[in-house]
Design an enzyme around this catalytic site. Structure first.
Site, short mmCIF file in Angstrom:
data_model
loop_
_atom_site.label_atom_id
_atom_site.label_comp_id
_atom_site.label_asym_id
_atom_site.label_seq_id
_atom_site.Cartn_x
_atom_site.Cartn_y
_atom_site.Cartn_z
N SER A 27 -2.58 -8.02 3.21
CA SER A 27 -3.13 -7.91 4.57
C SER A 27 -3.49 -9.30 5.08
CB SER A 27 -4.36 -7.01 4.57
OG SER A 27 -4.05 -5.76 4.00
N GLY A 85 -2.58 -1.67 -7.31
CA GLY A 85 -1.43 -2.57 -7.36
C GLY A 85 -1.64 -3.69 -8.37
N HIS A 137 0.84 -1.20 0.00
CA HIS A 137 0.00 0.00 0.00
C HIS A 137 0.88 1.26 0.00
CE1 HIS A 137 -2.71 -2.88 2.33
NE2 HIS A 137 -3.48 -2.53 1.32
P1 AMP Z 1 -6.34 -3.83 -0.43
O1 AMP Z 1 -6.20 -3.03 0.83
O2 AMP Z 1 -5.87 -5.23 -0.28
O3 AMP Z 1 -7.70 -3.69 -1.07
O4 AMP Z 1 -5.32 -3.20 -1.46
C1 AMP Z 1 -5.36 -1.83 -1.80
C2 AMP Z 1 -4.47 -1.62 -3.00
O5 AMP Z 1 -3.14 -2.00 -2.68
C3 AMP Z 1 -4.90 -2.45 -4.21
O6 AMP Z 1 -4.78 -1.65 -5.38
C4 AMP Z 1 -3.90 -3.56 -4.21
O7 AMP Z 1 -3.66 -4.12 -5.48
C5 AMP Z 1 -2.66 -2.87 -3.68
N1 AMP Z 1 -1.74 -3.86 -3.10
C6 AMP Z 1 -2.02 -4.83 -2.21
N2 AMP Z 1 -0.94 -5.60 -1.97
C7 AMP Z 1 0.06 -5.11 -2.75
C8 AMP Z 1 1.43 -5.49 -2.97
N3 AMP Z 1 1.99 -6.51 -2.35
N4 AMP Z 1 2.15 -4.76 -3.85
C9 AMP Z 1 1.59 -3.70 -4.51
N5 AMP Z 1 0.30 -3.31 -4.35
C10 AMP Z 1 -0.45 -3.99 -3.48
#
Ligand code: AMP
Length: 276
Positions: free
Chosen positions: A183, A144, A34
């Protein structure tokens, strides 16, 4: 840094916010993945908004909405250190008023991969992001590559609905072991964390097979399966090789292909991918 819980508070601030605005949508429990999006967004906007919202409509009733990891105080201190301007932390009732009944459905590309395994997932994702775009009015939104299909779906949504928003997709951040940060890694014990490195190992195998000239998807997928199935704790949901834009299944890899997989390690469902 201002924390805002309501749409009305944001509306009152909006006209005085320096433009352009960048948005990084998250579900919180922040990690370096993130933060990589947030740091990149910070470079090119005048106002940086990060949303933290565990969106119930993208979880099925069998999934982990209730146990999804949350730690708002820790998230807020991480965001403050990154010089974020506004953190938008709406309650579920703020985003989904009583009687909410309008949905955004992107068809076609949401029927495969994650969309096939999690039938209403992208309906929830597309709806909440449409709402966030309408509320925050960003010029740019950051996502991401970790959620590769989500990024493709959002690009399609923005194009089809004529949003004047540019979508930036940034690389996957991994632990030294190769495990993609997520997460949901919080659910893994030490053994499972070690086991979970097979996801990336299998993706690296695919990359090296292609380098050596193997182009048939079936051969690559079989080699990946062999690596993953050596681990007794894991169960494959899917492994697939698809076109990077249309997500059409590829029998033969051309110039570019998305190899993606979803694997249960114990009870935890993990996803990962690589573009080769
Ligand atoms: P989330 O909180 O899991 O919904 O993720 C929020 C954003 O962070 C989304 O666009 C994900 O693709 C990105 N994201 C989550 N994990 C990673 C990672 N390991 N590397 C890069 N971006 C990430």
């Amino acid at each position: 840094m201002k924390q805002i819980n309501t749409i009305n508070e944001y509306n009152l601030l909006f006209s005085n916010l320096p433009k352009p605005i960048a948005l990084v949508p998250t579900m919180g429990f922040l990690h370096e993945g993130h933060l990589s999006l947030i740091r990149e967004a910070r470079k090119s906007c005048a106002t940086l908004v990060v949303s933290i919202f565990v969106n119930p409509t993208q979880f099925s009733e069998y999934e982990d909405l209730d146990s999804y990891p949350r730690d708002l105080q820790r998230d807020l201190s991480l965001l403050k250190a990154e010089n974020v301007d506004i953190v938008f932390t709406p309650k579920v009732s703020e985003m989904y008023d009583e009687g909410f009944s309008t949905w955004v459905k992107v068809s076609g590309i949401t029927q495969v991969l994650e969309g096939k395994s999690r039938p209403n997932h992208f309906k929830g994702v597309a709806t909440v992001l449409t709402k966030l775009f309408n509320i925050i009015h960003p010029a740019t939104a950051y996502f991401g590559q970790k959620d590769a299909q989500q990024a493709i779906v959002i690009k399609k949504l923005v194009k089809d609905l004529n949003y004047d928003i540019s979508i930036e997709v940034l690389p996957i951040i991994r632990e030294k072991s190769g495990l993609a940060l997520s997460s949901r890694n919080k659910y893994l014990n030490e053994d499972e964390k070690h086991t979970a490195t097979v996801l990336y190992k299998s993706l690296l195998k695919a990359r090296s097979l292609k380098k050596e000239g193997t182009m048939e998807s079936s051969v690559i997928l079989e080699e990946m399966r062999k690596i993953i199935c050596k681990e007794p704790l894991v169960r494959i949901d899917y492994i697939s090789i698809n076109d990077v834009n249309t997500l059409e299944k590829l029998k033969v890899i051309g110039d570019k292909a998305l190899i993606s997989l979803a694997v249960y390690v114990g009870k935890t469902r993990l996803i990962d991918n690589i573009v080769i």
